[in-house]
Write an enzyme that holds these catalytic residues in place. Structure first.
Site: not given
Length: 715
Positions: A307, A452
């Site tokens: 991320s 993610d």
């Protein structure tokens, strides 16, 4: 620091390539086309005797697909009847435990502030937080240790967390054999009836150079002082390093024997990796952590990011050390412009697309940090650093991917960073892009979409161990929902307990016991909900993993945040705010540096020995530096980057040749075959001398990461 130096770190024009746009417009256009491509529809028909794709009359009401099927929940009346009442009860109990946990932590905070930190020790402690470099911080830490009497603890060999008797004997043996070997080297005299001392030294090193041998790498040995560890442990580390250097320089052993010796040591000792967690704009604290490690020459070559941490990792892996020293300054805030749009703009986009941010705009902004459409292999060849990015497929049942120069060498870094940051509701799932032989981009892995990585594998420890033999991880953890629950009842590395000279419990034994009980009970009930398949899946995602996965490592760095960080969690930082985040990141890393230094002393000595004794040619793996020299590039002297590049243990990369990689790229890009299939085809042409079990295990595990199965626990 002078006024000119201060002004320079805030001047964006001093940043390398500040005005340069690395990405080509055609790359963005191909990425946009890949995002807009419709998913391939399977062949469908009403039944076996009707034609496919027959026009079907629409029903009046829109049928919603069930969140979970009977394959997951199984059939049963009680599940349907008891699911929601039981879920409400458990969530209510977890909420009650959460309130109790906050009150417990508040009690411990008051206990430490009003009972432990008082008088001179408080003034000495404040000096730690105002230092801007490690040298000054170390002086302040030693002064605090002297005031608390921690130096006496260092002088005492005995401790329950390591075998001090074995280490004491071993240090004496190593020192004596090293001195004998040095005498033989200088006088060139060896008794014909006896083996050289250096051979006996190698035998002992093979027995003791292992990960956490006799407990010398136990974090507890660094958690009872602010600086350093036991004197005996430090002597052991320094002596092993000196012995390894002596073996590498010895002329009494052939290079081939030394190479096999160091290869054996490397396999046993393992490698070190830096893991940068996700956490939205909290990830900018990673800049300070990386800066502290870089300034003290302890920045590992293996770096993984997830991320927001993937963006920082990409910047680090695509820049040289000198470039990083110029980039990791407050002026970098002028290049962070991903969240510059106004409120009305992102609200309309979210209503229209379900995502707050525009994927193409993020790709344009992210490409500067990744030096345009650089691939994982190109980044490795440029800096010698091994970048890893964790991504999660859109399908909740598919395994995750750890992209690096082995599993996906031609994958474009910025596409992997975007995929790793694609939080549902913030950024839509992203297609990974690969660079073909002609330099153009194409969809990677059949055009599947990814999101993610923090949702399931924030810290991919298992995959790092599988691909690079990593068994020592430095984790910089900034996830806000995890920082609240981090609590080390017996102190952490470089952060001892505040009372009883570091040998007590934080908040007293009762406070620590209550904290541990509440936290473990909350974790238990979350696991119950997950295993009974009771939790809903908003946006098609199992959100329990953001709490239940492992978020720590061998060394865990927790930068200290402030409440305003939550307000700016999706905002671009100003230079002043980024300066504070860099400073706090450095402050959080300073207590861990001595532990990391001792680990890397031995690791770098092993890698240097491998580099000096590795055979050239002979069918063995070729490092990227040798590859460039063989092809007529870089005929000048070897620079430090190339030296570090050769230290990344090419024997683990398999047959690293340009022809093999070109064939892999051609198959992956032109034929729609992913890298795992291309690797299998390559192995068919060049069979390895491994057992069938080892070969099947390697082929099945090379691409995927962190499979939740008992079969992986033995690796």
């Amino acid at each position: 620091m002078t006024d000119s130096a201060i002004g320079n770190v805030y001047d964006p024009r001093a940043l390398p390539d500040y005005d340069r746009e690395f990405i080509h417009p055609d790359d963005l256009r191909r990425f946009e086309n890949a995002l807009n491509d419709q998913d391939v529809l399977p062949l469908v028909a009403l039944n076996d005797w009707r034609p496919v794709y027959q026009r079907v009359r629409k029903t009046r009401g829109r049928r919603k697909e069930p969140r979970r099927t009977k394959d997951e929940t199984r059939e049963g009346v009680l599940y349907t009847v008891l699911k929601w009442p039981f879920l409400a009860f458990v969530l209510g109990w977890i909420s009650f435990l959460g309130v109790a946990y906050i009150l417990t932590r508040f009690y411990i905070f008051i206990y430490e502030q009003w009972v432990s930190w008082r008088g001179k020790r408080q003034s000495l402690r404040k000096q730690l937080y105002v230092q801007t470099n490690y040298r000054d911080w170390l002086k302040a830490a030693e002064a605090l240790d002297a005031h608390l009497g921690n130096h006496a603890w260092k002088e005492i060999d005995e401790n329950a967390y390591y075998d001090h008797i074995t280490i004491n004997k071993l240090v004496s043996q190593l020192r004596k054999l090293r001195q004998d070997a040095e005498w033989e080297m200088h006088h060139e005299q060896v008794n014909a009836a006896e083996s050289p001392a250096v051979e006996e030294l190698c035998t002992i090193l093979e027995a003791c150079v292992k990960n956490n041998f006799a407990g010398v790498e136990n974090p507890r040995l660094y958690s009872e002082t602010y600086s350093g560890t036991k004197v005996l442990v430090q002597e052991y580390v320094d002596e092993v390093k000196a012995c390894l250097e002596l073996v590498a320089e010895s002329k009494q052993i052939s290079d081939e024997d030394k190479y096999h010796h160091f290869k054996h040591l490397d396999t046993n000792f393992g490698r070190t990796a830096l893991c940068l967690s996700g956490g939205a704009t909290f990830a900018y604290y990673h800049f300070g952590v990386v800066r502290a490690l870089l300034d003290n020459n302890v920045l590992p070559e293996i770096i993984t990011g997830t991320s927001g941490g993937a963006l920082v990792a990409a910047l680090v892996a695509t820049r040289t050390d000198e470039e990083l020293k110029q980039l990791l300054v407050p002026a970098l805030a002028h290049r962070i412009r991903a969240c510059h749009e106004g409120f009305t703009t992102w609200v309309r986009r979210w209503w229209r697309t379900g995502a707050r941010f525009d994927t193409l705009e993020w790709a344009r902004q992210c490409s500067w940090f990744c030096r345009g459409s650089t691939t994982f292999r190109e980044a490795y060849e440029r800096t010698g650093r091994i970048l890893n990015v964790s991504c999660v497929p859109s399908d909740p049942h598919s395994p995750t991917i750890l992209a690096n120069y082995l599993t996906s060498p031609n994958c474009v870094i910025w596409s992997a960073v975007l995929a790793s940051a694609a939080v549902p509701g913030i950024l839509n799932p992203v297609v990974l892009m690969t660079k073909k032989r002609d330099g153009t981009l194409a969809p990677y892995s059949f055009g599947h979409k990814w999101k993610d990585g923090s949702l399931r594998t924030d810290i991919p420890i298992k995959a790092l161990n599988l691909h690079f033999n990593v068994n020592f991880t430095i984790v910089s953890q900034v996830n806000p929902h995890i920082n609240l629950f981090f609590f080390s009842s017996r102190g952490a590395v470089g952060r001892p307990v505040t009372h009883r000279k570091g040998r007590g419990w934080r908040g007293g034994f009762l406070g620590s016991a209550i904290e541990q009980y509440i936290k473990l009970d909350m974790n238990k009930w979350l696991r119950v909900l997950r295993h009974l398949e009771l939790l809903p899946r908003p946006m098609g995602q199992d959100w329990s993993e953001i709490w239940l996965q492992k978020f720590s490592g061998t060394v865990t760095i927790w930068p200290k945040t402030v409440p305003s960080d939550f307000y700016y969690i999706l905002s671009d930082p100003t230079p002043e705010r980024l300066a504070r985040m860099i400073h706090m990141g450095q402050q959080s890393a300073f207590p861990k540096i001595q532990f990391i230094k001792n680990r890397l002393k031995i690791e770098y000595a092993i890698i240097k020995g491998l580099q000096q004794t590795a055979p050239r040619g002979g069918g063995r793996a070729t490092s990227p530096t040798q590859l460039r020299l063989r092809n007529g590039h870089g005929n000048g002297p070897v620079n430090p980057i190339d030296e570090r590049l050769d230290q990344n243990l090419p024997e683990r990369t398999g047959e690293y040749s340009k022809e093999a990689d070109a064939n892999s790229a051609e198959m992956s890009d032109s034929s729609g075959v992913d890298s795992a299939t291309a690797s299998a085809l390559r192995e068919a042409r060049h069979p390895r001398r491994n057992s069938m079990l080892v070969e099947m295990q390697r082929q099945s595990a090379v691409f995927f990461d962190d499979v939740d199965s008992d079969t992986w626990k033995g690796q």
